[in-house]
Enzyme design. Sequence first.
Site, PDB file in Angstrom:
ATOM      1  N   ASP A  12       0.886  -1.158   0.000  1.00  0.00           N
ATOM      2  CA  ASP A  12       0.000   0.000   0.000  1.00  0.00           C
ATOM      3  C   ASP A  12       0.926   1.210   0.000  1.00  0.00           C
ATOM      4  O   ASP A  12       2.028   1.147   0.542  1.00  0.00           O
ATOM      5  CB  ASP A  12      -0.879  -0.032   1.256  1.00  0.00           C
ATOM      6  CG  ASP A  12      -1.740   1.202   1.383  1.00  0.00           C
ATOM      7  OD1 ASP A  12      -2.544   1.441   0.482  1.00  0.00           O
ATOM      8  OD2 ASP A  12      -1.591   1.916   2.389  1.00  0.00           O
ATOM      9  N   ASP A  14       0.254   4.927   0.920  1.00  0.00           N
ATOM     10  CA  ASP A  14       0.173   5.834   2.071  1.00  0.00           C
ATOM     11  C   ASP A  14       0.314   5.086   3.386  1.00  0.00           C
ATOM     12  O   ASP A  14      -0.427   4.151   3.657  1.00  0.00           O
ATOM     13  CB  ASP A  14      -1.166   6.579   2.083  1.00  0.00           C
ATOM     14  CG  ASP A  14      -1.261   7.626   0.997  1.00  0.00           C
ATOM     15  OD1 ASP A  14      -0.221   8.064   0.505  1.00  0.00           O
ATOM     16  OD2 ASP A  14      -2.391   8.023   0.658  1.00  0.00           O
TER      17      ASP A  14
END
Length: 112
Positions: A12, A14
């Site tokens: 992922d 962020d």
Amino acid sequence: MLKNKPSGVIFDLDGTLVDSALDLTATLNHILTKHGRTTIDISVVRHMVGEGARALIVKGFSHTGKLPSEEEVDEIFEDYLDYYLENVSTETVIFEGLIPVLDKLRDNNIPM
């Protein structure tokens, strides 16, 4: 070489590869200020993120006063996105130590 080499790694962005909390905080505070609210410290905003921009807006407005109506949140959301897209990586940084990890995965031919 790595023992028990994985067949691949999915990341992922962020909060995993990059710390975008400063830009998220700046965007939220821009919107709050525009609507006559006080700003929120990054240490508080870090605990508000993770459920998307709309949820962050709701949490930010709830933290600083009365929650706007759904229609107002829709308008604020559009404003939030416009500002964030213009400033998406102004303060965002790669987490310390990430590059050597990515290099090790690459050197071991692990798809990312």
